[in-house]
Design an enzyme around this catalytic site. Structure first.
Site, PDB file in Angstrom:
ATOM      1  N   ASP A  25       1.613  -8.369  -8.148  1.00 63.17           N
ATOM      2  CA  ASP A  25       0.507  -8.913  -7.295  1.00 63.17           C
ATOM      3  C   ASP A  25       0.535 -10.111  -7.609  1.00 63.17           C
ATOM      4  O   ASP A  25      -0.192 -10.953  -8.169  1.00 63.17           O
ATOM      5  CB  ASP A  25      -0.410  -8.452  -7.500  1.00 63.17           C
ATOM      6  CG  ASP A  25      -0.121  -6.728  -8.326  1.00 63.17           C
ATOM      7  OD1 ASP A  25       0.469  -5.859  -6.867  1.00 63.17           O
ATOM      8  OD2 ASP A  25      -0.644  -5.791  -8.916  1.00 63.17           O
ATOM      9  N   LYS A 123      -0.430  -1.140  -2.916  1.00 65.55           N
ATOM     10  CA  LYS A 123      -0.845  -0.126  -3.830  1.00 65.55           C
ATOM     11  C   LYS A 123      -2.201  -0.242  -3.771  1.00 65.55           C
ATOM     12  O   LYS A 123      -2.531  -1.762  -3.658  1.00 65.55           O
ATOM     13  CB  LYS A 123      -0.247   0.277  -5.523  1.00 65.55           C
ATOM     14  CG  LYS A 123      -0.194  -0.855  -6.389  1.00 65.55           C
ATOM     15  CD  LYS A 123       0.209  -1.362  -7.295  1.00 65.55           C
ATOM     16  CE  LYS A 123      -0.233  -2.463  -7.686  1.00 65.55           C
ATOM     17  NZ  LYS A 123      -1.734  -3.289  -8.048  1.00 65.55           N
ATOM     18  N   CYS A 168      -2.299  -5.105 -14.428  1.00 60.51           N
ATOM     19  CA  CYS A 168      -1.195  -4.650 -13.172  1.00 60.51           C
ATOM     20  C   CYS A 168       0.140  -4.494 -14.263  1.00 60.51           C
ATOM     21  O   CYS A 168       0.984  -3.980 -14.064  1.00 60.51           O
ATOM     22  CB  CYS A 168      -1.635  -4.932 -12.130  1.00 60.51           C
ATOM     23  SG  CYS A 168      -2.706  -4.010 -11.162  1.00 60.51           S
TER      24      CYS A 168
HETATM   25  C1  VGL Z   1      -5.351  -6.248 -10.733  1.00 62.64           C
HETATM   26  C2  VGL Z   1      -7.921  -5.441 -11.517  1.00 62.64           C
HETATM   27  C3  VGL Z   1      -7.700  -5.435 -10.391  1.00 62.64           C
HETATM   28  C4  VGL Z   1      -4.079  -6.796 -11.588  1.00 62.64           C
HETATM   29  C5  VGL Z   1      -5.964  -5.478  -9.561  1.00 62.64           C
HETATM   30  O1  VGL Z   1      -3.239  -7.109 -10.411  1.00 62.64           O
HETATM   31  O2  VGL Z   1      -4.193  -6.883 -12.530  1.00 62.64           O
HETATM   32  N1  VGL Z   1      -6.070  -6.358 -11.923  1.00 62.64           N
HETATM   33  N2  VGL Z   1      -6.369  -4.889  -9.467  1.00 62.64           N
END
Ligand code: VGL
Ligand code: ZN
Length: 222
Positions: A25, A123, A168
């Site tokens: 991410d 995802k 994540c």
């Molecule tokens: C994430 C919170 C919500 C992350 C993704 O990438 O850690 N955290 N969505």
């Protein structure tokens, strides 16, 4: 000087071909100015770019939510970001709207440079189920197929980096251990959200699961 540094990097011992870099991410939405900004999130990009050339194998992930996603506080009238609600699969933190499919917020950081990445895995696509993990969605039933994909390519050891350490990255690291991979988290190539002690809890959980903790320097030093 400049030349010797470049030379030493190009001569750094490559990491074995049964290893893969898993970049979690590294998206605009988690950088300063994004929908769910992580403090110093953008500091990871040059670190990832420096170590990426060590890896023959790399996979990138993107948090990739429909606008109607159940994890967005905006979709729960009367709720605020960072409230926790109960969903059929358990407690869910409500987040500011982030990484909506196809928006600039969901795009990878423009300076991220991992050209050998073979797979970009998206995802959190199902409206009613979150997925911090790159392997298993929050209902703990649906798999993304990533473990099978990696196993099919003979990958045995994953080096994780990205955002956020305590969500994540940690959930992916724990699921990777459960799927039988050796796992190293490259700490300085991650940044955390750290909500109500989540970072300390994440490191404790990862340590208990046998996740190794390393610095990018230690990898570059070979
Ligand atoms: C994430 C919170 C919500 C992350 C993704 O990438 O850690 N955290 N969505
Ligand atoms: Zn998300």
């Amino acid at each position: 000087g400049r030349f010797s540094r470049a030379f030493s990097i190009s001569k750094a011992m490559p990491i074995s071909s049964d290893c893969a870099l898993l970049v979690i991410d590294a998206q605009n939405g988690f950088m300063p100015g994004g929908g769910l900004p992580v403090a110093q999130g953008d500091a990871i990009v040059p670190v990832i770019n420096r170590m990426a050339p060590l890896f023959e194998n790399a996979v990138l992930t993107q948090d990739w939510h429909p606008a109607s996603h159940v994890s967005f506080a905006a979709n729960h009238p009367g709720r605020q970001p960072f409230d926790v609600i109960e969903l059929p699969y358990g407690p869910q933190v409500l987040w500011p709207t982030h990484c909506v499919q196809g928006t600039p917020d969901a795009a990878l950081h423009p300076q991220l440079h991992v050209p050998q990445a073979q797979l970009i895995l998206r995802k959190g696509c199902r409206p009613q189920v979150d997925s911090y993990s790159a392997f298993t969605e929050a209902d703990r039933a649906a798999t993304t197929g990533l473990a099978a994909w990696l196993h099919a390519r003979g990958i045995r050891h994953l080096y994780l980096c990205g955002l956020a350490t305590d969500y994540c990255v940690a959930w992916s690291a724990l699921d990777a251990r459960a799927a039988g991979f050796a796992v190293t988290v490259v700490e300085d190539a991650c940044r955390a959200i750290d909500l109500n002690g989540s970072l300390a809890r994440a490191w404790a959980d990862m340590k208990a699961a046998g996740v190794q903790r390393a610095s990018s320097q230690s990898l570059l030093a070979g």
